[in-house]
Design a protein around this motif. Structure first.
Motif, PDB file in Angstrom:
ATOM      1  N   THR A 220       0.838  -1.195   0.000  1.00  0.00           N
ATOM      2  CA  THR A 220       0.000   0.000   0.000  1.00  0.00           C
ATOM      3  C   THR A 220       0.874   1.245   0.000  1.00  0.00           C
ATOM      4  O   THR A 220       2.023   1.221   0.452  1.00  0.00           O
ATOM      5  N   LEU A 221       0.308   2.316  -0.503  1.00  0.00           N
ATOM      6  CA  LEU A 221       1.037   3.575  -0.576  1.00  0.00           C
ATOM      7  C   LEU A 221       0.069   4.703  -0.191  1.00  0.00           C
ATOM      8  O   LEU A 221      -0.712   5.171  -1.015  1.00  0.00           O
ATOM      9  N   PRO A 222       0.077   5.113   1.089  1.00  0.00           N
ATOM     10  CA  PRO A 222      -0.827   6.175   1.539  1.00  0.00           C
ATOM     11  C   PRO A 222      -0.476   7.516   0.899  1.00  0.00           C
ATOM     12  O   PRO A 222       0.695   7.805   0.622  1.00  0.00           O
ATOM     13  N   ASP A 223      -1.499   8.322   0.675  1.00  0.00           N
ATOM     14  CA  ASP A 223      -1.280   9.652   0.100  1.00  0.00           C
ATOM     15  C   ASP A 223      -0.466  10.515   1.055  1.00  0.00           C
ATOM     16  O   ASP A 223      -0.749  10.566   2.253  1.00  0.00           O
ATOM     17  N   THR A 224       0.534  11.176   0.525  1.00  0.00           N
ATOM     18  CA  THR A 224       1.270  12.191   1.279  1.00  0.00           C
ATOM     19  C   THR A 224       0.991  13.583   0.735  1.00  0.00           C
ATOM     20  O   THR A 224       1.291  14.574   1.397  1.00  0.00           O
ATOM     21  N   PHE A 225       0.435  13.663  -0.477  1.00  0.00           N
ATOM     22  CA  PHE A 225      -0.124  14.913  -0.999  1.00  0.00           C
ATOM     23  C   PHE A 225      -1.642  14.786  -0.803  1.00  0.00           C
ATOM     24  O   PHE A 225      -2.341  14.242  -1.658  1.00  0.00           O
ATOM     25  N   THR A 226      -2.132  15.248   0.322  1.00  0.00           N
ATOM     26  CA  THR A 226      -3.521  14.981   0.682  1.00  0.00           C
ATOM     27  C   THR A 226      -4.461  16.046   0.132  1.00  0.00           C
ATOM     28  O   THR A 226      -4.052  17.177  -0.152  1.00  0.00           O
ATOM     29  N   GLY A 227      -5.729  15.656  -0.024  1.00  0.00           N
ATOM     30  CA  GLY A 227      -6.750  16.595  -0.465  1.00  0.00           C
ATOM     31  C   GLY A 227      -6.715  16.919  -1.944  1.00  0.00           C
ATOM     32  O   GLY A 227      -7.384  17.850  -2.390  1.00  0.00           O
ATOM     33  N   LEU A 228      -5.946  16.154  -2.733  1.00  0.00           N
ATOM     34  CA  LEU A 228      -5.796  16.452  -4.160  1.00  0.00           C
ATOM     35  C   LEU A 228      -6.363  15.345  -5.038  1.00  0.00           C
ATOM     36  O   LEU A 228      -6.203  15.396  -6.264  1.00  0.00           O
ATOM     37  N   GLY A 229      -7.009  14.336  -4.451  1.00  0.00           N
ATOM     38  CA  GLY A 229      -7.593  13.261  -5.242  1.00  0.00           C
ATOM     39  C   GLY A 229      -6.529  12.459  -5.975  1.00  0.00           C
ATOM     40  O   GLY A 229      -5.409  12.274  -5.474  1.00  0.00           O
ATOM     41  N   PRO A 230      -6.839  11.996  -7.193  1.00  0.00           N
ATOM     42  CA  PRO A 230      -5.875  11.201  -7.970  1.00  0.00           C
ATOM     43  C   PRO A 230      -4.560  11.930  -8.217  1.00  0.00           C
ATOM     44  O   PRO A 230      -3.499  11.307  -8.269  1.00  0.00           O
ATOM     45  N   TYR A 231      -4.637  13.249  -8.370  1.00  0.00           N
ATOM     46  CA  TYR A 231      -3.425  14.041  -8.597  1.00  0.00           C
ATOM     47  C   TYR A 231      -2.442  13.836  -7.433  1.00  0.00           C
ATOM     48  O   TYR A 231      -1.249  13.599  -7.638  1.00  0.00           O
TER      49      TYR A 231
END
Length: 384
Positions: A256-267
Protein backbone atom coordinates in the motif's frame (compact mmCIF):
# COMPACT_ATOMS: atom_id res chain seq x y z
CA UNK A 1 18.74 15.64 21.67
CA UNK A 2 22.14 17.03 20.73
CA UNK A 3 22.68 19.45 17.87
CA UNK A 4 24.44 16.69 15.93
CA UNK A 5 21.37 14.43 16.18
CA UNK A 6 18.92 17.11 15.08
CA UNK A 7 17.66 16.86 11.50
CA UNK A 8 16.40 20.18 10.23
CA UNK A 9 14.89 18.91 6.96
CA UNK A 10 12.77 15.87 6.11
CA UNK A 11 14.58 13.15 4.21
CA UNK A 12 12.80 12.27 0.96
CA UNK A 13 13.87 10.29 -2.08
CA UNK A 14 15.70 12.43 -4.61
CA UNK A 15 15.62 11.78 -8.36
CA UNK A 16 18.93 10.51 -9.75
CA UNK A 17 19.67 13.78 -11.49
CA UNK A 18 23.03 15.07 -12.62
CA UNK A 19 23.68 18.75 -13.24
CA UNK A 20 21.06 18.86 -16.00
CA UNK A 21 19.20 15.56 -16.37
CA UNK A 22 19.11 11.92 -15.31
CA UNK A 23 21.21 10.81 -18.29
CA UNK A 24 24.01 13.19 -19.20
CA UNK A 25 27.51 12.92 -20.60
CA UNK A 26 30.19 15.59 -20.79
CA UNK A 27 32.48 15.17 -23.79
CA UNK A 28 35.88 16.33 -22.60
CA UNK A 29 39.42 16.36 -24.01
CA UNK A 30 38.71 17.48 -27.59
CA UNK A 31 38.56 20.86 -29.34
CA UNK A 32 35.12 22.45 -29.10
CA UNK A 33 34.52 22.03 -32.81
CA UNK A 34 35.04 18.27 -32.54
CA UNK A 35 32.72 18.10 -29.54
CA UNK A 36 29.98 19.97 -31.40
CA UNK A 37 30.37 17.75 -34.45
CA UNK A 38 30.12 14.56 -32.39
CA UNK A 39 27.12 15.91 -30.47
CA UNK A 40 25.37 16.72 -33.75
CA UNK A 41 25.81 13.13 -34.96
CA UNK A 42 24.62 11.58 -31.70
CA UNK A 43 21.60 13.86 -31.40
CA UNK A 44 20.61 13.32 -35.04
CA UNK A 45 20.72 9.56 -34.52
CA UNK A 46 18.99 9.36 -31.12
CA UNK A 47 16.46 12.23 -31.22
CA UNK A 48 13.80 10.18 -33.06
CA UNK A 49 13.68 7.93 -29.99
CA UNK A 50 14.79 10.18 -27.13
CA UNK A 51 14.31 13.83 -26.22
CA UNK A 52 17.85 15.23 -26.44
CA UNK A 53 19.48 18.37 -25.08
CA UNK A 54 22.86 20.04 -25.49
CA UNK A 55 24.87 22.38 -23.24
CA UNK A 56 27.74 24.57 -24.47
CA UNK A 57 29.19 28.09 -24.31
CA UNK A 58 29.29 30.76 -26.99
CA UNK A 59 32.85 31.53 -28.02
CA UNK A 60 31.76 34.30 -30.35
CA UNK A 61 30.43 36.55 -27.62
CA UNK A 62 33.36 35.81 -25.34
CA UNK A 63 35.85 36.67 -28.09
CA UNK A 64 34.08 39.91 -28.87
CA UNK A 65 33.71 40.84 -25.22
CA UNK A 66 30.09 41.53 -26.08
CA UNK A 67 27.74 43.36 -23.78
CA UNK A 68 24.39 41.82 -22.98
CA UNK A 69 22.11 41.90 -26.00
CA UNK A 70 18.96 43.93 -26.53
CA UNK A 71 16.47 44.18 -23.69
CA UNK A 72 18.84 42.44 -21.27
CA UNK A 73 21.16 45.42 -21.62
CA UNK A 74 18.17 47.67 -20.96
CA UNK A 75 17.50 45.92 -17.66
CA UNK A 76 15.22 42.96 -18.44
CA UNK A 77 15.90 39.82 -16.40
CA UNK A 78 14.60 37.47 -19.10
CA UNK A 79 13.64 37.73 -22.78
CA UNK A 80 11.63 35.31 -24.90
CA UNK A 81 11.83 35.55 -28.70
CA UNK A 82 9.71 33.61 -31.16
CA UNK A 83 12.28 32.92 -33.86
CA UNK A 84 9.64 31.27 -36.09
CA UNK A 85 11.80 28.19 -36.75
CA UNK A 86 12.64 27.85 -33.03
CA UNK A 87 12.09 29.58 -29.69
CA UNK A 88 14.73 31.38 -27.68
CA UNK A 89 15.01 32.37 -24.03
CA UNK A 90 17.73 34.70 -22.77
CA UNK A 91 18.50 35.19 -19.08
CA UNK A 92 20.60 37.88 -17.48
CA UNK A 93 21.65 35.71 -14.53
CA UNK A 94 23.28 32.31 -14.98
CA UNK A 95 20.93 29.52 -13.82
CA UNK A 96 22.10 27.45 -10.88
CA UNK A 97 21.99 23.65 -10.80
CA UNK A 98 18.42 23.58 -9.45
CA UNK A 99 17.18 25.84 -12.25
CA UNK A 100 19.10 23.90 -14.91
CA UNK A 101 17.40 20.69 -13.81
CA UNK A 102 14.02 22.39 -14.16
CA UNK A 103 14.86 23.70 -17.62
CA UNK A 104 16.03 20.26 -18.79
CA UNK A 105 13.48 18.23 -16.82
CA UNK A 106 11.90 16.70 -19.93
CA UNK A 107 15.20 15.66 -21.51
CA UNK A 108 16.04 11.98 -21.75
CA UNK A 109 19.65 12.62 -22.79
CA UNK A 110 21.83 15.71 -22.43
CA UNK A 111 25.26 16.06 -24.03
CA UNK A 112 27.60 18.65 -22.54
CA UNK A 113 30.70 20.38 -23.87
CA UNK A 114 33.02 19.33 -21.04
CA UNK A 115 35.40 22.18 -21.84
CA UNK A 116 32.84 24.50 -20.24
CA UNK A 117 30.46 22.50 -18.03
CA UNK A 118 30.53 19.35 -15.89
CA UNK A 119 28.17 16.38 -16.13
CA UNK A 120 27.37 13.27 -14.10
CA UNK A 121 29.16 10.97 -16.59
CA UNK A 122 31.98 11.62 -19.05
CA UNK A 123 33.17 10.62 -22.50
CA UNK A 124 36.91 11.33 -22.54
CA UNK A 125 38.80 12.05 -25.77
CA UNK A 126 42.53 11.47 -26.13
CA UNK A 127 43.77 14.29 -28.36
CA UNK A 128 47.42 15.38 -28.31
CA UNK A 129 46.42 18.98 -29.07
CA UNK A 130 44.26 19.10 -25.91
CA UNK A 131 46.50 17.00 -23.66
CA UNK A 132 47.49 19.85 -21.36
CA UNK A 133 43.88 21.03 -21.14
CA UNK A 134 42.69 17.53 -20.20
CA UNK A 135 45.31 17.31 -17.42
CA UNK A 136 43.75 20.41 -15.84
CA UNK A 137 40.33 18.73 -15.91
CA UNK A 138 41.19 15.45 -14.18
CA UNK A 139 38.89 16.38 -11.28
CA UNK A 140 35.98 16.25 -13.74
CA UNK A 141 36.58 12.57 -14.48
CA UNK A 142 34.31 11.22 -11.77
CA UNK A 143 32.30 8.68 -13.77
CA UNK A 144 33.97 7.89 -17.09
CA UNK A 145 31.87 5.76 -19.45
CA UNK A 146 33.87 5.74 -22.67
CA UNK A 147 37.30 6.64 -24.11
CA UNK A 148 37.74 8.01 -27.61
CA UNK A 149 41.02 8.25 -29.54
CA UNK A 150 41.57 11.15 -31.92
CA UNK A 151 43.64 10.47 -35.05
CA UNK A 152 46.75 11.80 -33.31
CA UNK A 153 46.46 9.51 -30.25
CA UNK A 154 47.20 5.78 -30.06
CA UNK A 155 46.24 4.98 -26.46
CA UNK A 156 44.75 6.33 -23.26
CA UNK A 157 47.13 8.87 -21.75
CA UNK A 158 49.08 7.67 -18.73
CA UNK A 159 47.82 10.45 -16.45
CA UNK A 160 44.25 9.48 -17.33
CA UNK A 161 44.95 5.82 -16.56
CA UNK A 162 46.24 6.88 -13.15
CA UNK A 163 43.18 9.06 -12.48
CA UNK A 164 40.46 6.61 -13.60
CA UNK A 165 40.22 3.38 -11.55
CA UNK A 166 39.33 0.36 -13.67
CA UNK A 167 40.01 2.21 -16.91
CA UNK A 168 40.98 -1.07 -18.62
CA UNK A 169 37.36 -2.26 -18.39
CA UNK A 170 35.98 0.72 -20.31
CA UNK A 171 35.39 0.64 -24.08
CA UNK A 172 37.85 2.52 -26.31
CA UNK A 173 36.74 3.68 -29.77
CA UNK A 174 38.11 5.94 -32.42
CA UNK A 175 36.67 9.45 -32.29
CA UNK A 176 35.86 9.07 -35.97
CA UNK A 177 33.82 5.89 -35.38
CA UNK A 178 30.51 7.65 -34.79
CA UNK A 179 28.46 4.47 -35.40
CA UNK A 180 30.07 2.68 -32.45
CA UNK A 181 29.75 5.77 -30.24
CA UNK A 182 26.07 6.14 -31.07
CA UNK A 183 25.45 2.42 -30.50
CA UNK A 184 27.17 2.65 -27.11
CA UNK A 185 25.05 5.60 -25.95
CA UNK A 186 21.91 3.97 -27.30
CA UNK A 187 22.69 0.86 -25.25
CA UNK A 188 23.27 3.00 -22.15
CA UNK A 189 19.88 4.66 -22.67
CA UNK A 190 18.16 1.30 -22.96
CA UNK A 191 19.78 0.25 -19.68
CA UNK A 192 18.54 3.46 -18.08
CA UNK A 193 14.90 2.86 -19.09
CA UNK A 194 12.85 3.58 -15.94
CA UNK A 195 11.42 0.54 -14.21
CA UNK A 196 7.63 0.32 -14.46
CA UNK A 197 5.68 0.14 -11.21
CA UNK A 198 1.91 -0.21 -10.81
CA UNK A 199 -0.46 2.04 -8.86
CA UNK A 200 -4.12 1.20 -8.19
CA UNK A 201 -6.04 4.32 -7.21
CA UNK A 202 -8.30 3.23 -4.37
CA UNK A 203 -8.26 6.24 -2.04
CA UNK A 204 -11.50 7.89 -3.14
CA UNK A 205 -14.45 8.25 -0.76
CA UNK A 206 -16.99 6.84 -3.29
CA UNK A 207 -19.61 9.41 -2.26
CA UNK A 208 -21.70 9.05 -5.44
CA UNK A 209 -21.68 5.26 -5.19
CA UNK A 210 -22.61 5.24 -1.50
CA UNK A 211 -20.13 2.45 -0.75
CA UNK A 212 -16.45 1.71 -1.31
CA UNK A 213 -15.95 1.14 -5.05
CA UNK A 214 -12.65 -0.59 -4.42
CA UNK A 215 -14.38 -3.25 -2.34
CA UNK A 216 -16.93 -4.29 -5.00
CA UNK A 217 -16.20 -7.88 -6.07
CA UNK A 218 -16.68 -7.74 -9.82
CA UNK A 219 -14.29 -10.65 -10.45
CA UNK A 220 -14.57 -12.78 -7.32
CA UNK A 221 -12.47 -10.47 -5.13
CA UNK A 222 -12.41 -6.80 -4.14
CA UNK A 223 -11.80 -4.73 -7.25
CA UNK A 224 -8.69 -3.04 -5.83
CA UNK A 225 -7.05 -6.45 -5.42
CA UNK A 226 -8.21 -7.65 -8.83
CA UNK A 227 -6.65 -4.54 -10.42
CA UNK A 228 -3.44 -5.03 -8.44
CA UNK A 229 -3.23 -8.62 -9.70
CA UNK A 230 -3.72 -7.45 -13.30
CA UNK A 231 -1.01 -4.82 -12.96
CA UNK A 232 1.29 -7.42 -11.45
CA UNK A 233 1.42 -9.15 -14.84
CA UNK A 234 3.09 -6.12 -16.50
CA UNK A 235 4.75 -4.19 -13.66
CA UNK A 236 7.67 -4.77 -11.34
CA UNK A 237 5.93 -3.89 -8.09
CA UNK A 238 2.30 -2.90 -7.52
CA UNK A 239 0.95 -0.58 -4.83
CA UNK A 240 -2.59 0.21 -3.80
CA UNK A 241 -2.93 3.94 -3.32
CA UNK A 242 -5.08 4.79 -0.32
CA UNK A 243 -5.85 7.33 2.35
CA UNK A 244 -3.84 6.89 5.54
CA UNK A 245 -6.93 5.86 7.53
CA UNK A 246 -7.69 3.10 4.99
CA UNK A 247 -4.31 1.41 5.24
CA UNK A 248 -4.91 -0.73 8.38
CA UNK A 249 -8.01 -2.30 6.79
CA UNK A 250 -6.35 -3.39 3.53
CA UNK A 251 -5.06 -6.90 2.84
CA UNK A 252 -1.47 -6.99 4.07
CA UNK A 253 -0.40 -9.30 1.24
CA UNK A 254 -0.69 -6.26 -1.04
CA UNK A 255 1.67 -3.29 -0.86
CA UNK A 256 0.00 0.00 0.00
CA UNK A 257 1.04 3.57 -0.58
CA UNK A 258 -0.83 6.18 1.54
CA UNK A 259 -1.28 9.65 0.10
CA UNK A 260 1.27 12.19 1.28
CA UNK A 261 -0.12 14.91 -1.00
CA UNK A 262 -3.52 14.98 0.68
CA UNK A 263 -6.75 16.60 -0.47
CA UNK A 264 -5.80 16.45 -4.16
CA UNK A 265 -7.59 13.26 -5.24
CA UNK A 266 -5.87 11.20 -7.97
CA UNK A 267 -3.42 14.04 -8.60
CA UNK A 268 -2.12 13.71 -5.05
CA UNK A 269 -1.94 9.92 -5.35
CA UNK A 270 0.28 10.15 -8.44
CA UNK A 271 2.51 12.73 -6.77
CA UNK A 272 2.73 10.55 -3.66
CA UNK A 273 3.94 7.65 -5.79
CA UNK A 274 6.67 9.79 -7.34
CA UNK A 275 7.65 11.09 -3.93
CA UNK A 276 8.18 7.46 -2.89
CA UNK A 277 10.04 6.38 -6.06
CA UNK A 278 10.92 9.41 -8.23
CA UNK A 279 12.98 7.43 -10.74
CA UNK A 280 10.24 4.89 -11.51
CA UNK A 281 7.55 5.12 -14.15
CA UNK A 282 4.04 4.50 -12.80
CA UNK A 283 1.29 2.62 -14.60
CA UNK A 284 -1.72 4.21 -12.93
CA UNK A 285 -5.23 2.77 -13.07
CA UNK A 286 -8.38 3.74 -11.22
CA UNK A 287 -10.12 1.00 -9.23
CA UNK A 288 -13.56 1.78 -10.74
CA UNK A 289 -12.87 0.19 -14.15
CA UNK A 290 -14.48 -3.25 -13.93
CA UNK A 291 -14.07 -3.98 -17.67
CA UNK A 292 -10.40 -3.09 -17.89
CA UNK A 293 -8.51 -6.12 -19.22
CA UNK A 294 -4.96 -7.36 -19.61
CA UNK A 295 -5.01 -6.67 -23.36
CA UNK A 296 -5.41 -2.93 -22.69
CA UNK A 297 -2.59 -2.97 -20.14
CA UNK A 298 -0.38 -4.88 -22.58
CA UNK A 299 -1.18 -2.29 -25.26
CA UNK A 300 0.00 0.48 -22.94
CA UNK A 301 3.24 -1.25 -21.99
CA UNK A 302 4.04 -2.45 -25.53
CA UNK A 303 3.55 1.02 -27.03
CA UNK A 304 5.03 2.97 -24.13
CA UNK A 305 7.03 6.03 -25.18
CA UNK A 306 9.60 6.98 -22.55
CA UNK A 307 10.42 10.21 -24.42
CA UNK A 308 6.91 11.50 -23.66
CA UNK A 309 5.82 12.46 -20.16
CA UNK A 310 3.08 9.83 -20.38
CA UNK A 311 1.55 7.12 -22.55
CA UNK A 312 -2.21 7.00 -22.32
CA UNK A 313 -5.42 6.09 -24.13
CA UNK A 314 -7.87 8.35 -25.93
CA UNK A 315 -11.29 8.56 -24.33
CA UNK A 316 -13.99 7.33 -26.74
CA UNK A 317 -16.39 9.86 -25.19
CA UNK A 318 -14.57 13.15 -25.77
CA UNK A 319 -11.25 12.34 -27.48
CA UNK A 320 -9.21 13.59 -24.53
CA UNK A 321 -6.45 11.51 -22.89
CA UNK A 322 -7.39 9.26 -19.98
CA UNK A 323 -5.07 10.22 -17.08
CA UNK A 324 -6.12 7.33 -14.85
CA UNK A 325 -5.28 4.59 -17.35
CA UNK A 326 -1.79 5.82 -18.17
CA UNK A 327 1.92 5.29 -17.77
CA UNK A 328 3.43 8.39 -16.17
CA UNK A 329 7.18 8.64 -16.80
CA UNK A 330 9.59 10.01 -14.15
CA UNK A 331 9.94 13.27 -16.09
CA UNK A 332 6.25 13.97 -15.43
CA UNK A 333 6.97 14.45 -11.69
CA UNK A 334 8.40 17.94 -12.23
CA UNK A 335 5.61 18.76 -14.69
CA UNK A 336 2.90 17.72 -12.23
CA UNK A 337 4.52 19.80 -9.49
CA UNK A 338 4.78 22.83 -11.78
CA UNK A 339 1.04 22.64 -12.60
CA UNK A 340 0.28 22.30 -8.89
CA UNK A 341 2.36 25.41 -8.18
CA UNK A 342 0.16 27.27 -10.69
CA UNK A 343 -3.00 26.12 -8.95
CA UNK A 344 -4.04 23.18 -11.15
CA UNK A 345 -4.79 19.68 -9.86
CA UNK A 346 -6.34 18.10 -12.94
CA UNK A 347 -4.09 15.34 -14.35
CA UNK A 348 -5.97 15.48 -17.67
CA UNK A 349 -5.06 19.16 -18.05
CA UNK A 350 -1.40 18.19 -17.59
CA UNK A 351 -1.67 15.59 -20.36
CA UNK A 352 -3.50 17.93 -22.75
CA UNK A 353 -0.76 20.54 -22.38
CA UNK A 354 2.25 18.20 -22.52
CA UNK A 355 4.09 15.88 -24.89
CA UNK A 356 2.32 12.53 -24.59
CA UNK A 357 1.75 9.36 -26.58
CA UNK A 358 -1.98 8.93 -27.17
CA UNK A 359 -3.28 5.49 -28.16
CA UNK A 360 -6.63 4.48 -29.62
CA UNK A 361 -8.50 2.04 -27.34
CA UNK A 362 -8.62 -1.57 -28.46
CA UNK A 363 -12.06 -1.86 -26.89
CA UNK A 364 -13.77 1.38 -25.77
CA UNK A 365 -15.87 -0.51 -23.18
CA UNK A 366 -12.75 -1.29 -21.14
CA UNK A 367 -12.52 2.42 -20.26
CA UNK A 368 -15.98 2.60 -18.68
CA UNK A 369 -15.84 3.69 -15.06
CA UNK A 370 -18.53 3.14 -12.47
CA UNK A 371 -19.37 5.97 -10.08
CA UNK A 372 -23.06 5.50 -9.27
CA UNK A 373 -25.44 2.61 -8.49
CA UNK A 374 -27.10 3.19 -11.87
CA UNK A 375 -23.80 2.86 -13.73
CA UNK A 376 -23.03 -0.23 -11.67
CA UNK A 377 -26.18 -1.96 -12.92
CA UNK A 378 -25.50 -0.91 -16.53
CA UNK A 379 -21.98 -2.32 -16.50
CA UNK A 380 -23.10 -5.47 -14.65
CA UNK A 381 -25.39 -6.21 -17.59
CA UNK A 382 -22.39 -5.96 -19.97
CA UNK A 383 -20.30 -8.49 -18.07
CA UNK A 384 -20.28 -12.17 -19.17
Amino acid sequence: MTLKEHKKHSAIARPAHGNFARNEWAIVGAPCGEIKALADKVIAALSPQYTCGYVDASHAQADAGAAQPGRLAAGAAAVYTDQISHHQFEYKEQPNSFQFRQLFSEMDLVLVNGNHQHAKAQVVVMDESKKASLQKRLSQLTNVSLFLLADNAAEVFEFVREAVPGWQELPIYKLSDSKKIIAFLEQEMRRAKPVLQGLVLAGGKSQRMGRDKGAIAWHGKAQRYHMADLLGEVCGEVYISCRAEQQPDLNRSYKTLPDTFTGLGPYGAILSAFREQPDAAWLVVACDLPLLDRQTLQQLTAQRNTAAIATTIESPHDGFPEPLIAIWEPKSYAVLLSFLAQGYTCPRKVLINSHIRLLKPLNPNTLLNVNTPEELEQVRQMMP
